[in-house]
Write an enzyme that holds these catalytic residues in place. Structure first.
Site, mmCIF file in Angstrom:
data_model
loop_
_atom_site.group_PDB
_atom_site.id
_atom_site.type_symbol
_atom_site.label_atom_id
_atom_site.label_comp_id
_atom_site.label_asym_id
_atom_site.label_seq_id
_atom_site.Cartn_x
_atom_site.Cartn_y
_atom_site.Cartn_z
ATOM 1 N N LYS A 111 2.477 -0.049 0.494
ATOM 2 C CA LYS A 111 2.028 -0.683 1.727
ATOM 3 C C LYS A 111 1.367 -2.034 1.486
ATOM 4 C CE LYS A 111 1.634 3.406 4.635
ATOM 5 N NZ LYS A 111 1.874 4.524 3.675
HETATM 6 C C1 LIG Z 1 2.968 5.448 3.835
HETATM 7 C C2 LIG Z 1 3.456 6.169 2.625
HETATM 8 C C3 LIG Z 1 4.716 6.820 2.606
HETATM 9 C C4 LIG Z 1 5.587 6.913 3.837
HETATM 10 O O1 LIG Z 1 6.169 5.678 4.155
HETATM 11 P P1 LIG Z 1 6.899 5.466 5.562
HETATM 12 O O2 LIG Z 1 7.316 4.053 5.572
HETATM 13 O O3 LIG Z 1 5.889 5.795 6.616
HETATM 14 O O4 LIG Z 1 8.054 6.417 5.600
HETATM 15 C C5 LIG Z 1 5.141 7.390 1.421
HETATM 16 N N1 LIG Z 1 4.365 7.382 0.313
HETATM 17 C C6 LIG Z 1 3.152 6.779 0.300
HETATM 18 C C7 LIG Z 1 2.364 6.811 -0.938
HETATM 19 C C8 LIG Z 1 2.661 6.153 1.448
HETATM 20 O O5 LIG Z 1 1.455 5.562 1.420
#
Ligand SMILES: *Cc1c(COP(=O)(O)O)cnc(C)c1O
Length: 428
Positions: A111
């Site tokens: 993210k």
């Molecule tokens: C947010 C997150 C996900 C999921 O990602 P999406 O784009 O919402 O499908 C998977 N793994 C981690 C570690 C995350 O922080």
């Protein structure tokens, strides 16, 4: 001359926005997500040149058609350099299985890419006279990435709501140690309470007249689009070893922003043969792929908790992209891993190959093993560093070395699950 890109609200076709407007709004009317009106394809020549381009050049070429009308080339180059300032390596694990490590950013989760990119866009789109306030609820990773990505960014104030006692010390440290324009708010309640408070704020007309309120969750186009880039960086790194093998990419998924970004990359011409949607026990999308019926569920708690989503918000973008169930299943294979198997996978991969998976990456790895054929090359996305989910990883493999963090000197505001109290904090 590039055609002007317009963004359309999926739920209200008459709502059309520029990249700037879609970024500032986040969500459109009727709770509709914005999508680019059409997806540009890159020339074949781009893929022949890709191994000789640097990562920033690749990112600029991929993103340019989506936003060049609102962000000039020089600004885009600067934002791209700022965003992709860490390694995103592909590593070989065993046989034809590889891992794309997306966790080398400042808060150790993928993210970081979206949060860093969006923060720079928002700063560009606001002024000292009209500051914007980013309001976001988090169960952990989003808050860390948004806090870090927006720290010190001019003209933007950030309020992050997190549930008391439900996030790891490491995550709390990442949100509460920065100060400045980052304001963490601990809520005496659950993540759902935090989310409900945020939703109430966004539907509060009076508040919205006083503050320029923006959201920083994965529905925002400025968070979602830059995630396309690392699929191209993946391809660049495996290109010379592919030797005709088909590329299969497994994506641990919750709200499906990450997977949708991959699908967009494929639509732009990136030669990925199939994606695997890797679900934990929150298997709404898995069931949809199997049955053709989409039935939202309440989320259940698992050890890969960033994927505990029962009604993934990007489903509408996927449906919009392909139009029907059979085109979706042509592109995406279903995968599901139980909690028990997630822990078992972390244990097995560590003991056999000496590689430490975090619980989300473990889900991605496991479904890839279940689906991958001999004539294919498989890559799964490691979405977080194992350090972030230390308790789960230690349950699987025993103690491992990690730095200690201390909350001493950190600051936060504490409120009850009460909208009046939130208002006071937002207005102060
Ligand atoms: C947010 C997150 C996900 C999921 O990602 P999406 O784009 O919402 O499908 C998977 N793994 C981690 C570690 C995350 O922080």
């Amino acid at each position: 001359m590039i055609k002007k890109m317009r963004y359309i609200n999926i739920n209200n076709k008459s709502e059309v926005a520029s990249f700037r407007e879609a970024t500032l709004k986040g969500l459109g009317s009727k709770k509709g997500l914005f999508v680019p009106e059409d997806i540009p394809t890159l020339p074949a020549d781009f893929f022949n040149r890709i191994t000789s381009m640097n990562d920033h050049e690749i990112a600029v070429e991929v993103l340019k058609p989506y936003l060049i009308n609102d962000i000039g080339l020089e600004d885009l180059e600067r934002i791209v350099k700022h965003t992709f300032s860490f390694q995103i390596p592909v590593k070989h694990l065993i046989g034809n299985t590889h891992v794309l490590e997306l966790f080398h950013g400042p808060t150790n989760a993928f993210k970081d890419v979206g949060a860093r990119f969006m923060s720079q866009c928002l700063s560009l789109f606001t002024t000292t006279n009209k500051k914007s306030t980013v309001l976001v609820a988090t169960s952990g990773d989003t808050g860390s990435a948004v806090a870090n990505g927006f720290a010190g960014v001019e003209n933007v104030d950030v309020k992050i709501l997190f549930p008391k006692g439900k996030i790891s010390t490491y995550q709390e440290y990442q949100m509460t140690s920065l100060g400045g324009n980052i304001h963490p708010i601990e809520v005496n309640g659950t993540f759902d309470d935090c989310q409900a408070l945020v939703k109430t704020a966004f539907s509060d007309e009076e508040l919205r007249n006083r503050l320029l309120l923006s959201s920083a969750n994965s529905i925002n186009v400025a968070r979602f689009l830059p995630q396309m880039v690392y699929y191209f960086l993946l391809y660049k790194q495996v290109h010379d070893n592919l030797k005709g093998a088909r590329l299969v990419v497994s994506v641990p998924s919750g709200n499906f922003g990450n997977l949708t970004a991959g699908l967009y990359a494929k639509e732009m011409g990136l030669p990925i043969s199939k994606f695997i949607a890797a679900n934990n026990e929150n298997d709404t999308f898995y069931s949809y792929l199997k049955s053709g019926k989409y039935l939202a569920k309440n989320s259940v708690e698992t050890c890969s908790n960033a994927m505990d989503v029962g009604d993934p918000s990007n489903f509408t973008r996927i449906l919009k992209l392909f139009g029907n169930h059979s085109s979706i299943t042509d592109n995406i294979l279903p995968g599901r891993v139980s909690n028990e198997d997630t822990i078992g996978t972390i244990r097995e991969v560590f003991s056999k190959h000496g590689y430490i998976l975090d619980p989300h990456g473990a889900v991605g790895y496991k479904v890839l093993q279940d689906c991958l054929k001999d004539n294919e090359m498989g890559v799964f996305l490691a979405t977080a560093h194992p350090l972030k989910f230390k308790d789960v990883v230690e349950e699987a493999i025993g103690e491992f070395d990690s730095p200690n963090v201390s909350l001493e000197g950190c600051s936060k505001v504490i409120i009850n699950n009460d909208y009046g109290q939130l208002m006071e904090v937002l207005m102060s």
